[in-house]
Design a protein around this motif. Sequence first.
Motif, PDB file in Angstrom:
ATOM      1  N   THR A   1      41.316 -11.089  24.152  1.00  0.00           N
ATOM      2  CA  THR A   1      41.928 -10.864  22.831  1.00  0.00           C
ATOM      3  C   THR A   1      42.574  -9.502  22.805  1.00  0.00           C
ATOM      4  OG1 THR A   1      39.888  -9.936  21.940  1.00  0.00           O
ATOM      5  CG2 THR A   1      40.200 -12.313  21.685  1.00  0.00           C
ATOM      6  N   ASP A   2      43.566  -9.369  21.901  1.00  0.00           N
ATOM      7  CA  ASP A   2      44.229  -8.069  21.776  1.00  0.00           C
ATOM      8  C   ASP A   2      44.982  -8.025  20.444  1.00  0.00           C
ATOM      9  OD1 ASP A   2      45.113  -5.544  22.330  1.00  0.00           O
ATOM     10  OD2 ASP A   2      46.776  -6.208  23.611  1.00  0.00           O
ATOM     11  N   PHE A   3      44.774  -6.917  19.645  1.00  0.00           N
ATOM     12  CA  PHE A   3      45.511  -6.724  18.399  1.00  0.00           C
ATOM     13  C   PHE A   3      46.927  -6.277  18.694  1.00  0.00           C
ATOM     14  CE2 PHE A   3      41.485  -6.624  16.018  1.00  0.00           C
ATOM     15  CZ  PHE A   3      41.872  -7.289  14.862  1.00  0.00           C
ATOM     16  N   GLU A   4      47.823  -6.686  17.822  1.00  0.00           N
ATOM     17  CA  GLU A   4      49.217  -6.275  17.954  1.00  0.00           C
ATOM     18  C   GLU A   4      49.359  -4.771  17.808  1.00  0.00           C
ATOM     19  OE1 GLU A   4      53.492  -7.007  15.651  1.00  0.00           O
ATOM     20  OE2 GLU A   4      51.612  -7.709  14.781  1.00  0.00           O
ATOM     21  N   ARG A   5      48.590  -4.185  16.844  1.00  0.00           N
ATOM     22  CA  ARG A   5      48.684  -2.741  16.599  1.00  0.00           C
ATOM     23  C   ARG A   5      47.299  -2.123  16.719  1.00  0.00           C
ATOM     24  NH1 ARG A   5      51.600  -2.470  10.839  1.00  0.00           N
ATOM     25  NH2 ARG A   5      50.391  -4.411  10.576  1.00  0.00           N
ATOM     26  N   ARG A   6      47.277  -0.927  17.254  1.00  0.00           N
ATOM     27  CA  ARG A   6      46.024  -0.215  17.406  1.00  0.00           C
ATOM     28  C   ARG A   6      45.552   0.413  16.079  1.00  0.00           C
ATOM     29  NH1 ARG A   6      43.667  -2.402  21.554  1.00  0.00           N
ATOM     30  NH2 ARG A   6      45.022  -2.442  23.411  1.00  0.00           N
ATOM     31  N   THR A   7      46.493   0.640  15.192  1.00  0.00           N
ATOM     32  CA  THR A   7      46.176   1.223  13.868  1.00  0.00           C
ATOM     33  C   THR A   7      46.931   0.446  12.805  1.00  0.00           C
ATOM     34  OG1 THR A   7      45.891   3.429  14.816  1.00  0.00           O
ATOM     35  CG2 THR A   7      46.171   3.280  12.439  1.00  0.00           C
ATOM     36  N   VAL A   8      46.216   0.106  11.759  1.00  0.00           N
ATOM     37  CA  VAL A   8      46.821  -0.649  10.661  1.00  0.00           C
ATOM     38  C   VAL A   8      46.721   0.192   9.391  1.00  0.00           C
ATOM     39  CG1 VAL A   8      46.786  -2.778   9.333  1.00  0.00           C
ATOM     40  CG2 VAL A   8      46.129  -2.799  11.758  1.00  0.00           C
ATOM     41  N   GLN A   9      47.857   0.444   8.756  1.00  0.00           N
ATOM     42  CA  GLN A   9      47.895   1.187   7.503  1.00  0.00           C
ATOM     43  C   GLN A   9      47.810   0.201   6.333  1.00  0.00           C
ATOM     44  OE1 GLN A   9      48.076   4.530   7.296  1.00  0.00           O
ATOM     45  NE2 GLN A   9      48.316   4.889   9.505  1.00  0.00           N
ATOM     46  N   VAL A  10      46.857   0.429   5.406  1.00  0.00           N
ATOM     47  CA  VAL A  10      46.718  -0.434   4.232  1.00  0.00           C
ATOM     48  C   VAL A  10      46.702   0.428   2.986  1.00  0.00           C
ATOM     49  CG1 VAL A  10      45.488  -2.262   5.484  1.00  0.00           C
ATOM     50  CG2 VAL A  10      44.197  -0.417   4.381  1.00  0.00           C
ATOM     51  N   VAL A  11      47.169  -0.181   1.890  1.00  0.00           N
ATOM     52  CA  VAL A  11      47.180   0.470   0.572  1.00  0.00           C
ATOM     53  C   VAL A  11      46.290  -0.343  -0.361  1.00  0.00           C
ATOM     54  CG1 VAL A  11      48.586   1.168  -1.380  1.00  0.00           C
ATOM     55  CG2 VAL A  11      49.498   1.361   0.959  1.00  0.00           C
ATOM     56  N   PRO A  12      45.287   0.269  -0.991  1.00  0.00           N
ATOM     57  CA  PRO A  12      44.436  -0.474  -1.917  1.00  0.00           C
ATOM     58  C   PRO A  12      45.266  -1.139  -3.011  1.00  0.00           C
ATOM     59  CG  PRO A  12      43.430   1.644  -1.419  1.00  0.00           C
ATOM     60  CD  PRO A  12      44.800   1.664  -0.828  1.00  0.00           C
ATOM     61  N   GLY A  13      44.966  -2.404  -3.247  1.00  0.00           N
ATOM     62  CA  GLY A  13      45.693  -3.169  -4.235  1.00  0.00           C
ATOM     63  C   GLY A  13      46.894  -3.901  -3.666  1.00  0.00           C
ATOM     64  N   ALA A  14      47.217  -3.691  -2.392  1.00  0.00           N
ATOM     65  CA  ALA A  14      48.356  -4.360  -1.738  1.00  0.00           C
ATOM     66  C   ALA A  14      47.843  -5.165  -0.539  1.00  0.00           C
ATOM     67  CB  ALA A  14      49.395  -3.342  -1.298  1.00  0.00           C
ATOM     68  N   GLU A  15      48.733  -5.974   0.040  1.00  0.00           N
ATOM     69  CA  GLU A  15      48.373  -6.828   1.174  1.00  0.00           C
ATOM     70  C   GLU A  15      49.106  -6.362   2.424  1.00  0.00           C
ATOM     71  OE1 GLU A  15      49.397 -11.327   2.486  1.00  0.00           O
ATOM     72  OE2 GLU A  15      48.310 -11.137   0.558  1.00  0.00           O
ATOM     73  N   THR A  16      48.380  -6.334   3.547  1.00  0.00           N
ATOM     74  CA  THR A  16      48.945  -5.944   4.838  1.00  0.00           C
ATOM     75  C   THR A  16      48.478  -6.960   5.880  1.00  0.00           C
ATOM     76  OG1 THR A  16      48.856  -3.623   4.201  1.00  0.00           O
ATOM     77  CG2 THR A  16      49.124  -4.108   6.542  1.00  0.00           C
TER      78      THR A  16
ATOM     79  N   CYS B   1      35.480  -3.745   6.564  1.00  0.00           N
ATOM     80  CA  CYS B   1      36.678  -4.415   6.069  1.00  0.00           C
ATOM     81  C   CYS B   1      36.469  -5.910   5.870  1.00  0.00           C
ATOM     82  CB  CYS B   1      37.845  -4.209   7.054  1.00  0.00           C
ATOM     83  SG  CYS B   1      38.240  -2.483   7.366  1.00  0.00           S
ATOM     84  N   ALA B   2      35.313  -6.432   6.270  1.00  0.00           N
ATOM     85  CA  ALA B   2      35.083  -7.882   6.224  1.00  0.00           C
ATOM     86  C   ALA B   2      35.243  -8.474   4.835  1.00  0.00           C
ATOM     87  CB  ALA B   2      33.700  -8.195   6.798  1.00  0.00           C
ATOM     88  N   PRO B   3      34.793  -7.829   3.743  1.00  0.00           N
ATOM     89  CA  PRO B   3      34.902  -8.475   2.438  1.00  0.00           C
ATOM     90  C   PRO B   3      36.341  -8.774   2.026  1.00  0.00           C
ATOM     91  CG  PRO B   3      33.306  -6.679   2.349  1.00  0.00           C
ATOM     92  CD  PRO B   3      34.018  -6.562   3.660  1.00  0.00           C
ATOM     93  N   TRP B   4      37.297  -8.023   2.494  1.00  0.00           N
ATOM     94  CA  TRP B   4      38.680  -8.238   2.050  1.00  0.00           C
ATOM     95  C   TRP B   4      39.633  -8.520   3.215  1.00  0.00           C
ATOM     96  CZ3 TRP B   4      40.893  -3.933   4.305  1.00  0.00           C
ATOM     97  CH2 TRP B   4      40.076  -2.788   4.436  1.00  0.00           C
ATOM     98  N   THR B   5      39.112  -9.074   4.325  1.00  0.00           N
ATOM     99  CA  THR B   5      39.939  -9.424   5.487  1.00  0.00           C
ATOM    100  C   THR B   5      39.658 -10.880   5.876  1.00  0.00           C
ATOM    101  OG1 THR B   5      39.835  -7.145   6.284  1.00  0.00           O
ATOM    102  CG2 THR B   5      40.523  -8.825   7.870  1.00  0.00           C
TER     103      THR B   5
ATOM    104  N   ARG C   1      43.512  -7.433   2.455  1.00  0.00           N
ATOM    105  CA  ARG C   1      43.783  -7.250   1.014  1.00  0.00           C
ATOM    106  C   ARG C   1      42.720  -6.303   0.414  1.00  0.00           C
ATOM    107  NH1 ARG C   1      44.006 -13.059   0.972  1.00  0.00           N
ATOM    108  NH2 ARG C   1      46.151 -13.867   0.940  1.00  0.00           N
ATOM    109  N   PRO C   2      42.774  -5.005   0.648  1.00  0.00           N
ATOM    110  CA  PRO C   2      41.785  -4.082   0.071  1.00  0.00           C
ATOM    111  C   PRO C   2      41.985  -3.955  -1.443  1.00  0.00           C
ATOM    112  CG  PRO C   2      43.496  -2.846   1.188  1.00  0.00           C
ATOM    113  CD  PRO C   2      43.767  -4.296   1.488  1.00  0.00           C
ATOM    114  N   PRO C   3      40.942  -4.082  -2.242  1.00  0.00           N
ATOM    115  CA  PRO C   3      41.095  -3.941  -3.700  1.00  0.00           C
ATOM    116  C   PRO C   3      41.323  -2.484  -4.097  1.00  0.00           C
ATOM    117  CG  PRO C   3      38.793  -4.194  -3.158  1.00  0.00           C
ATOM    118  CD  PRO C   3      39.546  -4.357  -1.862  1.00  0.00           C
ATOM    119  N   ARG C   4      41.941  -2.306  -5.250  1.00  0.00           N
ATOM    120  CA  ARG C   4      42.156  -0.940  -5.770  1.00  0.00           C
ATOM    121  C   ARG C   4      40.877  -0.541  -6.513  1.00  0.00           C
ATOM    122  NH1 ARG C   4      46.581   2.329  -6.538  1.00  0.00           N
ATOM    123  NH2 ARG C   4      46.474   3.809  -8.295  1.00  0.00           N
ATOM    124  N   SER C   5      39.937  -0.066  -5.746  1.00  0.00           N
ATOM    125  CA  SER C   5      38.613   0.243  -6.280  1.00  0.00           C
ATOM    126  C   SER C   5      38.087   1.499  -5.621  1.00  0.00           C
ATOM    127  CB  SER C   5      37.654  -0.931  -6.028  1.00  0.00           C
ATOM    128  OG  SER C   5      36.324  -0.566  -6.321  1.00  0.00           O
TER     129      SER C   5
END
Length: 423
Positions: free
Chosen positions: A5-20, A44-48, A70-74
Amino acid sequence: MSTSTDFERRTVQVVPGAETTTTLRVRNDSDIVEAYGFQVVGECAPWTEVEPARLSLYPGTSQDVLVRLRPPRSSAVRAGETPLGVRVLPVERPDSAAVAETVVTIAPFAEQRLELVPERRRAWRSARYRVLAHNDGNTPVELALATAEVDDRIRYTTTDLPTAVEPGTDTEIPVRVRVGKIQWFGKPVTWPIRLSATAAEPEPREHELVGEFIQLPIFPRWLLALLAALLALLLAWFLLVRPAVRSAAREAADDRAEEIQQAGQTQAPAPPPPPPTTTSSPQPGQSGDGQTGDGQPGNGGPGGAGTQSSSTIEVRTNTGGLGTGTYVVPEGKVFRITDILVANHQGDEGVLTIIFGERTVTTIALETFRNQDYHWVTPIDITAGAAVTVNVSCAKPGTPATGRQARNCLELLNVSGQLADLE
């Protein structure tokens, strides 16, 4: 390993309240057709989630799956780097499971709620408030409280240092408001309160807080009205009621004094011949006199016929002294007493004692009466040479009808009965 297995990106930028989204490549290195399931591990499991949830691959082939974040804005989603892991589970060969890892960078966001508690207070001069700060963002903030001086007659007291508030927590900042002068009378005065709080990081933002301080007078209007009513009642008493009461009391005292004087001077009807007159002599330092009135002939005593007779004894006594008045029965006579009248028309205070011969008839407190009379069905005989004696102990002279206190005590005793001859 039969799975890679291999992720496309080594780092993922997310914004609370938005979807990435990002992709994860899965390769079947085994020699059989394999089906794969996916399990997200970490914070990250609860919102991935992974799409599709199940994937089948032929030997030597690979395919990308979509990882949706999808991290919540919390405030529970703290800003910063968080590891993300996806476990790839082969159905046929579970022992050859593989884990793909990447780093999720959660962007910070600021969200604060501030309120002034209470918004309104009522007090004489000073009041205490609280600024409640709620940090609903995902990063710590420092709040600096500033006061807006709207009037030089009101002052604020609060902390000068910034207050740190952690994500998802609340804190209180005390504030004291004080006016310069006390308000003694009048209506309540409303002072506006304006405060500003600035959050330094991550996004500078200023919050305006408003409230009211109602300054109460020391003496409210209803108390002033009550005092004015009491003053009016006092003036009415001294100017109207009191003079009327004193006038009525003076008139009643004058009428009573006149009745007492008339009772003391009253004598029985005078038939001929007139009865003898006897005068008692005052003792040294004291005064007293007796007068015998006329009476009708009758069956007077052991010696035969007698006449109705009365005598008035006057006793005048200095304050703190003892006064005595007497009436002595004439020689050859017996005085059969049936009635006595005691007058204290001045309202003196002290003690009065009546003695017939050697017998004490009664002792009376002067302050308990103004006019007192006694009567007997069976006469009390006082023989010749014996005396009717009145002793007065003067504690305090009273106030006669003239309205001015007398200089000494003055009492009258009138005795009535038959004056008969001895055998």
